[in-house]
Structures are given as structure tokens and as C-alpha cells.
Design a protein around this motif. Structure first.
Motif, PDB file in Angstrom:
ATOM      1  N   MET A  62       0.840  -1.174   0.000  1.00 60.65           N
ATOM      2  CA  MET A  62       0.000   0.000   0.000  1.00 60.65           C
ATOM      3  C   MET A  62       0.888   1.240   0.000  1.00 60.65           C
ATOM      4  N   LYS A  63       0.539   2.207  -0.800  1.00 61.33           N
ATOM      5  CA  LYS A  63       1.293   3.457  -0.895  1.00 61.33           C
ATOM      6  C   LYS A  63       1.046   4.314   0.349  1.00 61.33           C
ATOM      7  N   THR A  64       2.138   4.872   0.851  1.00 65.86           N
ATOM      8  CA  THR A  64       2.051   5.781   1.983  1.00 65.86           C
ATOM      9  C   THR A  64       3.301   6.647   2.009  1.00 65.86           C
ATOM     10  N   LEU A  65       3.437   7.483   3.029  1.00 66.24           N
ATOM     11  CA  LEU A  65       4.552   8.435   3.083  1.00 66.24           C
ATOM     12  C   LEU A  65       5.626   8.009   4.078  1.00 66.24           C
ATOM     13  N   LYS A  66       6.854   8.366   3.734  1.00 64.62           N
ATOM     14  CA  LYS A  66       8.000   8.141   4.613  1.00 64.62           C
ATOM     15  C   LYS A  66       8.806   9.437   4.670  1.00 64.62           C
ATOM     16  N   ILE A  67       9.222   9.794   5.877  1.00 67.51           N
ATOM     17  CA  ILE A  67      10.100  10.949   6.064  1.00 67.51           C
ATOM     18  C   ILE A  67      11.376  10.458   6.732  1.00 67.51           C
ATOM     19  N   THR A  68      12.510  10.769   6.113  1.00 68.34           N
ATOM     20  CA  THR A  68      13.797  10.324   6.623  1.00 68.34           C
ATOM     21  C   THR A  68      14.440  11.393   7.500  1.00 68.34           C
ATOM     22  N   THR A  69      15.495  11.002   8.195  1.00 68.85           N
ATOM     23  CA  THR A  69      16.187  11.927   9.086  1.00 68.85           C
ATOM     24  C   THR A  69      16.912  13.025   8.323  1.00 68.85           C
ATOM     25  N   ASP A  70      17.146  12.826   7.018  1.00 72.30           N
ATOM     26  CA  ASP A  70      17.773  13.887   6.226  1.00 72.30           C
ATOM     27  C   ASP A  70      16.717  14.737   5.508  1.00 72.30           C
ATOM     28  N   ASN A  71      15.495  14.731   6.071  1.00 71.26           N
ATOM     29  CA  ASN A  71      14.387  15.598   5.639  1.00 71.26           C
ATOM     30  C   ASN A  71      13.902  15.333   4.223  1.00 71.26           C
ATOM     31  N   LYS A  72      13.973  14.078   3.800  1.00 67.27           N
ATOM     32  CA  LYS A  72      13.424  13.701   2.505  1.00 67.27           C
ATOM     33  C   LYS A  72      12.081  13.013   2.717  1.00 67.27           C
ATOM     34  N   ILE A  73      11.111  13.422   1.916  1.00 68.75           N
ATOM     35  CA  ILE A  73       9.789  12.815   1.977  1.00 68.75           C
ATOM     36  C   ILE A  73       9.571  12.065   0.672  1.00 68.75           C
ATOM     37  N   SER A  74       8.997  10.871   0.787  1.00 66.65           N
ATOM     38  CA  SER A  74       8.756  10.069  -0.410  1.00 66.65           C
ATOM     39  C   SER A  74       7.521   9.212  -0.219  1.00 66.65           C
ATOM     40  N   ILE A  75       6.984   8.800  -1.358  1.00 69.10           N
ATOM     41  CA  ILE A  75       5.881   7.838  -1.358  1.00 69.10           C
ATOM     42  C   ILE A  75       6.520   6.465  -1.488  1.00 69.10           C
ATOM     43  N   ILE A  76       6.193   5.602  -0.549  1.00 65.56           N
ATOM     44  CA  ILE A  76       6.722   4.240  -0.583  1.00 65.56           C
ATOM     45  C   ILE A  76       5.572   3.262  -0.733  1.00 65.56           C
ATOM     46  N   ASP A  77       5.891   2.083  -1.179  1.00 67.46           N
ATOM     47  CA  ASP A  77       4.911   1.003  -1.291  1.00 67.46           C
ATOM     48  C   ASP A  77       5.360  -0.099  -0.344  1.00 67.46           C
ATOM     49  N   VAL A  78       4.668  -0.235   0.774  1.00 66.04           N
ATOM     50  CA  VAL A  78       5.039  -1.226   1.785  1.00 66.04           C
ATOM     51  C   VAL A  78       3.785  -1.938   2.268  1.00 66.04           C
ATOM     52  N   ASN A  79       3.921  -3.227   2.539  1.00 64.86           N
ATOM     53  CA  ASN A  79       2.808  -4.014   3.064  1.00 64.86           C
ATOM     54  C   ASN A  79       2.701  -3.728   4.565  1.00 64.86           C
ATOM     55  N   LEU A  80       1.724  -2.939   4.962  1.00 67.46           N
ATOM     56  CA  LEU A  80       1.563  -2.559   6.359  1.00 67.46           C
ATOM     57  C   LEU A  80       1.077  -3.704   7.234  1.00 67.46           C
ATOM     58  N   ASP A  81       0.694  -4.819   6.625  1.00 68.70           N
ATOM     59  CA  ASP A  81       0.304  -6.010   7.377  1.00 68.70           C
ATOM     60  C   ASP A  81       1.490  -6.934   7.626  1.00 68.70           C
ATOM     61  N   ASP A  82       2.628  -6.634   7.018  1.00 70.46           N
ATOM     62  CA  ASP A  82       3.822  -7.481   7.120  1.00 70.46           C
ATOM     63  C   ASP A  82       4.838  -6.807   8.040  1.00 70.46           C
ATOM     64  N   TYR A  83       4.907  -7.274   9.273  1.00 68.25           N
ATOM     65  CA  TYR A  83       5.772  -6.664  10.279  1.00 68.25           C
ATOM     66  C   TYR A  83       7.235  -6.667   9.841  1.00 68.25           C
ATOM     67  N   ARG A  84       7.655  -7.730   9.181  1.00 70.36           N
ATOM     68  CA  ARG A  84       9.057  -7.802   8.733  1.00 70.36           C
ATOM     69  C   ARG A  84       9.354  -6.769   7.649  1.00 70.36           C
ATOM     70  N   ALA A  85       8.399  -6.553   6.762  1.00 70.55           N
ATOM     71  CA  ALA A  85       8.585  -5.534   5.719  1.00 70.55           C
ATOM     72  C   ALA A  85       8.692  -4.149   6.358  1.00 70.55           C
TER      73      ALA A  85
END
Length: 122
Positions: free
Chosen positions: A1-24
Motif C-alpha cells: 500500500m502506498k504511503t509516506l516516509k520521512i527520513t532523518t535527512d528531511n526527505k519525503i517520499s511515497i513508498i509502497d510497503v505491506n503494512l500487514d507485514d511486520y518484517r517488511a
């Protein structure tokens, strides 16, 4: 599922991660996941949004995440979020991403509201 990620170097991106998969999620964050939700996030997103962060970010001496720390309420209690942050929407005991369209819209809003952020190039 597409969602947002913000990194410590202030970069924002749309990522595709399975939010039901704890290992992912662990792989995306880099460690054990802690779920954070605050009134600040609810007021900003007008929805039950939460952040997924590295539970051991401070212990690992990860850099502070300025935007995640703002949403965590750093300005009130002085505690920071160390490490990257992934955003999700709470659905009771489950969660989902923002989806492609909403991720784009929220990313643009956050880029406007937080001048420190830059869009991560793909």
C-alpha cells in the motif's frame, strides 16, 4: 500500500510497503516498530494518522527526525523521534496507507507546510 516516509535527512517520499507485514515494516524502518499517535497528528491530518518509528532509535543514536519530532510533540515535552518515520491510518487494530492519490496530496501539503522537507528523487 502506498504511503509516506520521512527520513532523518528531511526527505519525503511515497513508498509502497505491506503494512500487514511486520518484517517488511522493520526492514523499511531499520528496527523494531513503535506506533506513535498524537493529537498534533490528528489535528493536522483530520484523521487517525499514526507514525511507525524505530523503537530503539535513541538507543541506536540515530539522527533526530525534525518533522516526526514535531508531530510527536517535541515542542511541548522535549523528546525527539530518532530515525525515519512511516505514516499510516489507524483502522482500529489494523492500519492502512494513504493510497497513491492521497499520498501525493499529503506530500505536497507537507512540502508546503514544512520548508525543511524536500521530495526524494526516485
Amino acid at each position: 500500500m502506498k504511503t509516506l516516509k520521512i527520513t532523518t535527512d528531511n526527505k519525503i517520499s511515497i513508498i509502497d510497503v505491506n503494512l500487514d507485514d511486520y518484517r517488511a515494516l522493520q526492514q523499511e524502518i531499520g528496527g523494531y516498530i513503535e506506533t506513535v499517535h498524537t493529537q498534533i497528528m490528528y489535528d493536522y491530518f483530520k484523521a487517525p494518522v499514526l507514525m511507525l518509528v524505530d523503537e530503539e532509535g535513541l538507543i541506536k543514536n540515530l539522527p533526530a527526525n525534525a518533522v516526526a519530532s514535531h508531530f510527536y510533540g517535541y515542542q511541548k515535552h522535549g523528546h525527539v523521534i530518532a530515525g525515519d518515520a512511516i505514516f499510516a491510518i489507524s483502522l482500529g487494530e489494523n492500519m492502512t496507507g494513504f493510497g497513491e492519490r492521497d499520498s501525493e496530496q499529503w506530500m505536497q501539503k507537507m512540502l508546503n507546510d514544512f520548508p525543511v522537507l524536500v521530495a526524494e528523487e526516485k
